[in-house]
Design a protein around this motif. Structure first.
Motif, PDB file in Angstrom:
ATOM      1  N   ILE A  86      25.157  29.059  73.192  1.00 59.57           N
ATOM      2  CA  ILE A  86      25.872  28.810  71.948  1.00 59.57           C
ATOM      3  C   ILE A  86      26.204  30.127  71.263  1.00 59.57           C
ATOM      4  O   ILE A  86      25.370  31.040  71.216  1.00 59.57           O
ATOM      5  N   ALA A  87      27.402  30.192  70.705  1.00 65.50           N
ATOM      6  CA  ALA A  87      27.748  31.308  69.827  1.00 65.50           C
ATOM      7  C   ALA A  87      27.795  30.794  68.394  1.00 65.50           C
ATOM      8  O   ALA A  87      28.458  29.793  68.105  1.00 65.50           O
ATOM      9  N   VAL A  88      27.066  31.453  67.516  1.00 64.16           N
ATOM     10  CA  VAL A  88      27.104  31.147  66.090  1.00 64.16           C
ATOM     11  C   VAL A  88      27.926  32.241  65.418  1.00 64.16           C
ATOM     12  O   VAL A  88      27.545  33.416  65.441  1.00 64.16           O
ATOM     13  N   VAL A  89      29.070  31.854  64.863  1.00 63.47           N
ATOM     14  CA  VAL A  89      29.963  32.812  64.215  1.00 63.47           C
ATOM     15  C   VAL A  89      29.886  32.592  62.705  1.00 63.47           C
ATOM     16  O   VAL A  89      30.263  31.538  62.199  1.00 63.47           O
ATOM     17  N   GLY A  90      29.362  33.586  62.011  1.00 68.27           N
ATOM     18  CA  GLY A  90      29.090  33.455  60.578  1.00 68.27           C
ATOM     19  C   GLY A  90      27.617  33.150  60.397  1.00 68.27           C
ATOM     20  O   GLY A  90      27.132  32.114  60.841  1.00 68.27           O
ATOM     21  N   THR A  91      26.879  34.070  59.767  1.00 72.09           N
ATOM     22  CA  THR A  91      25.415  33.943  59.715  1.00 72.09           C
ATOM     23  C   THR A  91      24.884  33.877  58.284  1.00 72.09           C
ATOM     24  O   THR A  91      23.824  34.408  57.983  1.00 72.09           O
ATOM     25  N   ALA A 127      38.973  34.505  72.395  1.00 66.02           N
ATOM     26  CA  ALA A 127      37.789  35.139  72.991  1.00 66.02           C
ATOM     27  C   ALA A 127      36.921  34.185  73.808  1.00 66.02           C
ATOM     28  O   ALA A 127      36.222  34.611  74.728  1.00 66.02           O
ATOM     29  N   ALA A 128      36.940  32.903  73.492  1.00 67.72           N
ATOM     30  CA  ALA A 128      36.035  31.953  74.134  1.00 67.72           C
ATOM     31  C   ALA A 128      36.586  31.489  75.480  1.00 67.72           C
ATOM     32  O   ALA A 128      37.800  31.436  75.678  1.00 67.72           O
ATOM     33  N   GLY A 142      34.008  39.325  70.741  1.00 63.31           N
ATOM     34  CA  GLY A 142      34.119  39.218  72.192  1.00 63.31           C
ATOM     35  C   GLY A 142      32.763  39.145  72.861  1.00 63.31           C
ATOM     36  O   GLY A 142      32.559  38.345  73.787  1.00 63.31           O
ATOM     37  N   GLU A 143      31.831  39.973  72.421  1.00 64.01           N
ATOM     38  CA  GLU A 143      30.485  39.953  73.003  1.00 64.01           C
ATOM     39  C   GLU A 143      29.787  38.627  72.718  1.00 64.01           C
ATOM     40  O   GLU A 143      29.108  38.071  73.581  1.00 64.01           O
ATOM     41  N   ALA A 144      29.974  38.092  71.522  1.00 65.72           N
ATOM     42  CA  ALA A 144      29.300  36.846  71.149  1.00 65.72           C
ATOM     43  C   ALA A 144      29.820  35.656  71.937  1.00 65.72           C
ATOM     44  O   ALA A 144      29.055  34.757  72.310  1.00 65.72           O
TER      45      ALA A 144
END
Length: 311
Positions: free
Chosen positions: A7-12, A105-106, A75-77
Motif C-alpha cells: 500500500i502507498a499512503v499519500v498524505g500523512t 506514477a502507479a 515515484g518511490e512511494a
C-alpha cells in the motif's frame, strides 16, 4: 486477504497517519509519502501513538511496530504498489493535480482511492489517463478504529475497481459501504451535517448550549445509534414497524421538518460555539481528549462487535 499486499499512503496528516497505522496492523507492506517533510517525519510518532489502541482490539499484534518506508518522492512511494490511499488536503484543485500525478506514477492495475470526505470522484479523476481505477474510499476519524469506509465511484470508474476496493477493505476488517450513486458529502457526513446544522440553530437561537447539545446526543439517541440506525430506531418506535410509525407520527414528522432551523454562520455564532466548547470539554489537552476518545471507542467496538439485532 486479497492479492493486495503493498500500500502507498499519500498524505500523512491525521487521516493518512491513521490509515498507515491500520494497514501495518493488518500485515500489509506500507510506503508513505508527503510533500511536507515535517508531516512525513512525524508519521512514526503518530503510528506509535495509535499502536497500543490497535493492540487492545487485536491481542495478536506484536509490541514491535512493523517497518514503514518513508519515501522521498511520489515515484518511490507508488512504484510497484497494489493500492494507493490518498489523504491530502480537502481541496479540489489540489486533489485533481494529485490524482493526475498518482495516476502517472502507479502501476496500471493499482487502485487509487481518495480519503476525501465530500468531493466528487468525477472531478478528481478528470485529469487522469486511467480514470477507471480511481474512486473514493472515505474513512471516519480515527481510521484505525472506525470500521466504516464509504466507496464512491465516478462515471468513469470501472466496476472491477469498485469490487476490488470493496473486497480489499472488507478483508482487512473494515465495513465498506458502496454508494448507489455519486453525491457530494456521501452518506454519513450528510447525516452528520444535518445534525450539526440543527445544533448550530439551537445555539444561535439560545435554545441550547454546546454542552446541552452534546449531552442530549450522548445520553439519548447516540446510545441507540451505536448499534442501529435511524430507520430501525423509528421502526421500533412505531411498535410494529415502519408502516405503523408513519401511521402514528406522519403529521408530527411534517410539522417537525418545517420547524428545523436555517442558521446563519456569523462571527458571533462561531465565537459563541468556540467559547462554549472550550469551556465544556477543553479542560484537557487535545491529545489527552483524543486518547480518551480512542479508549472509549475500543470499549464500544468490543461491546458491539458481535451485536446484530436484526440478524
Amino acid at each position: 486477504m486479497t492479492h493486495i499486499k503493498t500500500i502507498a499512503v499519500v498524505g500523512t496528516g491525521t487521516i493518512g497517519a491513521g490509515w498507515a497505522a491500520y494497514f501495518l496492523s493488518r500485515g500489509l507492506h506500507v510506503r508513505a509519502f508527503d510533500p511536507q517533510a515535517e508531516s512525513l517525519a512525524r508519521l512514526p510518532e503518530r503510528i506509535s501513538a495509535a499502536w497500543p489502541v490497535l493492540r487492545e482490539l487485536d491481542g495478536s499484534l506484536s509490541e514491535t511496530i512493523p517497518e514503514i518506508i518513508l519515501a522521498a518522492s511520489m515515484g518511490e512511494a507508488l512504484d510497484g504498489v497494489d493500492f494507493v490511499q490518498e489523504s491530502g488536503p480537502e481541496n479540489e484543485d489540489l486533489k485533481i493535480r494529485l490524482f493526475a500525478d498518482m495516476d502517472a506514477a502507479a502501476p496500471p492495475d493499482a487502485i487509487i482511492a481518495s480519503s476525501s470526505s465530500s468531493l466528487l470522484v468525477s472531478r478528481l479523476q478528470s485529469a487522469c489517463t486511467r480514470p477507471e481505477r480511481c474512486l473514493v474510499g472515505h474513512p471516519f476519524n480515527p481510521p484505525y478504529l472506525i470500521p466504516l469506509v464509504e466507496i464512491v465511484a465516478g462515471p468513469k470508474t470501472a466496476g472491477w475497481a469498485v469490487e476490488r476496493a470493496e473486497t480489499f477493505y472488507r478483508a482487512i476488517g473494515k465495513q465498506p459501504l458502496v454508494l448507489a450513486k455519486e453525491i457530494s458529502g456521501y452518506i454519513a457526513n450528510r447525516l452528520q451535517n444535518a445534525i450539526f446544522k440543527e445544533s448550530m440553530h439551537l445555539i444561535q437561537t439560545g435554545a441550547a448550549t454546546v454542552e446541552d447539545v452534546d449531552n442530549a446526543m450522548r445520553y439519548g439517541p447516540g446510545l441507540r445509534w451505536a448499534f442501529m440506525g435511524p430507520f430501525l430506531t423509528y421502526a421500533l418506535g412505531g411498535g410494529t414497524g415502519m408502516r405503523r410509525y408513519f401511521e402514528i407520527f406522519e403529521e408530527e414528522i411534517a410539522t417537525s421538518w418545517n420547524e428545523l432551523g436555517q442558521p446563519e454562520m456569523t462571527d458571533e455564532l462561531r465565537e459563541t460555539v468556540i467559547a462554549q466548547a472550550e469551556a465544556f470539554f477543553m479542560k484537557r489537552s487535545v491529545a489527552e481528549v483524543a486518547t480518551r476518545r480512542d479508549e472509549a471507542l475500543v470499549n464500544l467496538l468490543k461491546a458491539t462487535s458481535a451485536l446484530d439485532i436484526t440478524g
